[in-house]
Write an enzyme that holds these catalytic residues in place. Structure first.
Site, PDB file in Angstrom:
ATOM      1  CB  ALA A  82      -0.883   0.020   1.257  1.00 13.54           C
ATOM      2  CB  THR A  99      -1.162   1.853  -4.566  1.00 11.76           C
ATOM      3  OG1 THR A  99      -0.196   2.252  -5.537  1.00 11.76           O
ATOM      4  CG2 THR A  99      -0.618   0.692  -3.767  1.00 11.76           C
ATOM      5  CB  THR A 133      -4.980   1.402   9.050  1.00 12.62           C
ATOM      6  OG1 THR A 133      -4.801   2.405  10.033  1.00 12.62           O
ATOM      7  CG2 THR A 133      -5.856   1.974   7.944  1.00 12.62           C
ATOM      8  CG  ASP A 134      -5.799   2.605  14.245  1.00 14.72           C
ATOM      9  OD1 ASP A 134      -5.268   3.102  13.221  1.00 14.72           O
ATOM     10  OD2 ASP A 134      -5.352   2.797  15.401  1.00 14.72           O
ATOM     11  CD  GLU A 135      -4.194   6.551  10.149  1.00  5.06           C
ATOM     12  OE1 GLU A 135      -4.520   7.374   9.279  1.00  5.06           O
ATOM     13  OE2 GLU A 135      -3.035   6.461  10.603  1.00  5.06           O
ATOM     14  CE1 TYR A 158      -2.541   4.110   4.542  1.00  5.28           C
ATOM     15  CE2 TYR A 158      -3.415   4.910   6.633  1.00  5.28           C
ATOM     16  CZ  TYR A 158      -2.817   3.908   5.885  1.00  5.28           C
ATOM     17  OH  TYR A 158      -2.506   2.707   6.476  1.00  5.28           O
ATOM     18  CE  LYS A 162      -4.775  -0.167   4.247  1.00  2.00           C
ATOM     19  NZ  LYS A 162      -3.906  -1.196   3.576  1.00  2.00           N
ATOM     20  CG  ASN A 187      -0.059   4.891  14.803  1.00  2.00           C
ATOM     21  OD1 ASN A 187      -1.292   4.939  14.777  1.00  2.00           O
ATOM     22  ND2 ASN A 187       0.710   5.813  14.250  1.00  2.00           N
ATOM     23  NE  ARG A 290      -0.382  13.719   9.417  1.00  2.36           N
ATOM     24  CZ  ARG A 290      -0.059  12.489   9.833  1.00  2.36           C
ATOM     25  NH1 ARG A 290      -0.939  11.741  10.459  1.00  2.36           N
ATOM     26  NH2 ARG A 290       1.149  12.002   9.631  1.00  2.36           N
TER      27      ARG A 290
END
Ligand code: NAD
Ligand code: TDX
Length: 356
Positions: A82, A99, A133-135, A158, A162, A187, A290
């Site tokens: 990824a 991707t 991912t947890d995101e 991102y 995902k 993470n 960010r």
């Protein structure tokens, strides 16, 4: 012994998973396009292992992927490949869509064709495990944890890419009966993480004597898991997970970013003291936040504990962090090689790192 095809094998978590799978006697085929984040240097420890084969390939190349599945009579696919860096997804989301979403679609299509060509116990035992991912769950306030039943609410390009790939995997199970597994993890930290991510980036900024750039006020919280614990969880999901299920893995180690940076400074003060008695903490600098920065992530992994027998072997974040710093200090040449290639955004002055 199984034949496992690992996409993204030349990256951080993929290479740690390869190490674990080989140590358990499995045959492993690493499949990786070797982007800016994937390097043959990362696979160096396994290159002479007779159980390991490497195929340079893009996950968008459905034909090559299907050929690889057939040629190596693959039992399990572990899909790590990824685009993985949130900051990069903000400045250039296109590669993440290509991707993470189209690439996963391509793998699902090839894996379905392969699965349908199988019969008997080979077909029954086939698994496609998608590493996520947890995101995808969005952000938490000060309390609560994500689990397998938390609704998706991704916030960054991102995490949206995902989430899109997770939903494709879900649909391929539901519609075509492909035996899939999805894992959502918090993470990771540990050896061989590309030095664009918080922990290795801070180590190399510190070793150069340059500012340690903490976004915003450093109050954002992440749940840190050692990559070796995550890898063990993934292998357990392949071995004993139920087809079509999702498993969450966390580290049970929530820390504010500023706490992580202070912990790193303490380890570096001890292992690599600065000249003249200066402390690494003096380099901490708060920088612009960010955009859309998720406040807090935390994972409840009781389902994995209950159903897979998953346990954390790293008893504390501080133990794992110290081991990680020691690894980076003993493997400076790895970091120098992987960050010195064309197209890599982070750059370090290695003469300053060496001087310390
Ligand atoms: P990484 O960036 O270190 O490695 C990604 C690897 O994928 C690289 O080797 C790269 O060359 C390869 N790759 C990228 N695009 C490719 C393509 N089109 N075809 C073939 N190979 C390609 O990432 P990582 O941190 O090891 O993450 C691995 C997976 O785990 C990702 O799916 C990520 O979303 C997920 N994840 C990461 C974390 C984390 O903390 N790092 C946490 C949870 C989940
Ligand atoms: O220089 C920095 N300064 C800083 O304060 C960097 C690189 C990061 N940060 C902050 C942003 C995050 O709150 O530190 C935290 C961790 O940042 P990253 O290491 O970039 O990770 P994160 O954005 O949390 O995403 C990671 O965990 C989940 C991985 O990169 C993802 O692939 C994974 O899915």
């Amino acid at each position: 012994m199984k034949s496992i095809l690992v996409t993204g094998a030349a990256g951080f978590i993929g290479s740690n998973f390869v190490e674990l799978a080989l140590s358990k006697g499995h045959k492993v085929v690493g499949y990786d396009a070797l982007t800016y984040a994937g390097h043959l240097e990362t696979l160096e420890p396994f290159k002479n292992n007779p159980g390991f084969t490497f195929v340079k390939g893009n996950i968008l190349d459905q034909e090559l992927f299907l050929k690889t599945l057939k040629e190596h009579q693959i039992d399990w696919v572990a899909h790590f490949a990824a685009e993985s860096h949130v900051d990069k997804s903000i400045s250039g989301p296109g590669a993440f869509i290509e991707t993470n979403i189209n690439g996963t679609f391509s793998l699902l299509s090839a894996s379905r064709a392969y699965f349908e060509s199988l019969s008997g116990s080979k077909k029954e035992g086939f698994r496609f495990l998608h590493v996520s991912t947890d995101e995808v769950f969005g952000e938490l306030g000060p309390t609560g944890k994500f689990s397998e039943t938390t609704p998706y609410a991704p916030n960054s390009p991102y995490s949206a890419s995902k989430a899109g790939s997770d939903l494709l995997v879900r649909a391929w199970h539901h519609t075509y009966g492909l035996p899939t597994l999805i894992t959502n993890c918090s993470n990771n930290y540990g050896p061989r993480q590309f030095p664009e991510k918080l922990i290795p980036h801070m180590i190399f900024c510190a070793l150069q004597g340059k500012p340690l750039p903490v976004y915003g006020k450093g109050e954002n919280i992440r749940d840190w898991i050692h990559v070796k614990d995550h890898s063990r969880g993934i292998l357990q999901a392949l071995e004993g997970g139920k087809s079509g299920e999702t498993y969450c893995f966390g580290g049970n180690s929530e820390r504010k970013n500023i706490e992580v940076v202070h912990a790193l400074c303490r380890v570096l003060n001890e292992l690599r003291p600065r000249s003249g008695g200066a402390k690494y903490e003096e380099l901490i600098t708060f920088v612009t936040d960010r955009p859309g920065h998720d406040f807090r992530y935390a994972i409840d992994d009781s389902k994995a504990q209950r159903e897979l027998g998953y346990v954390h072997e790293f008893k504390s974040f501080e133990i794992g962090l110290r081991a990680t710093v020691e690894w980076y200090l003993s493997n400076l040449d790895w970091s120098q090689k992987v960050t010195s290639k064309p197209g890599v955004k982070v750059s370090y002055d290695w003469s300053l790192v060496a001087k310390g």
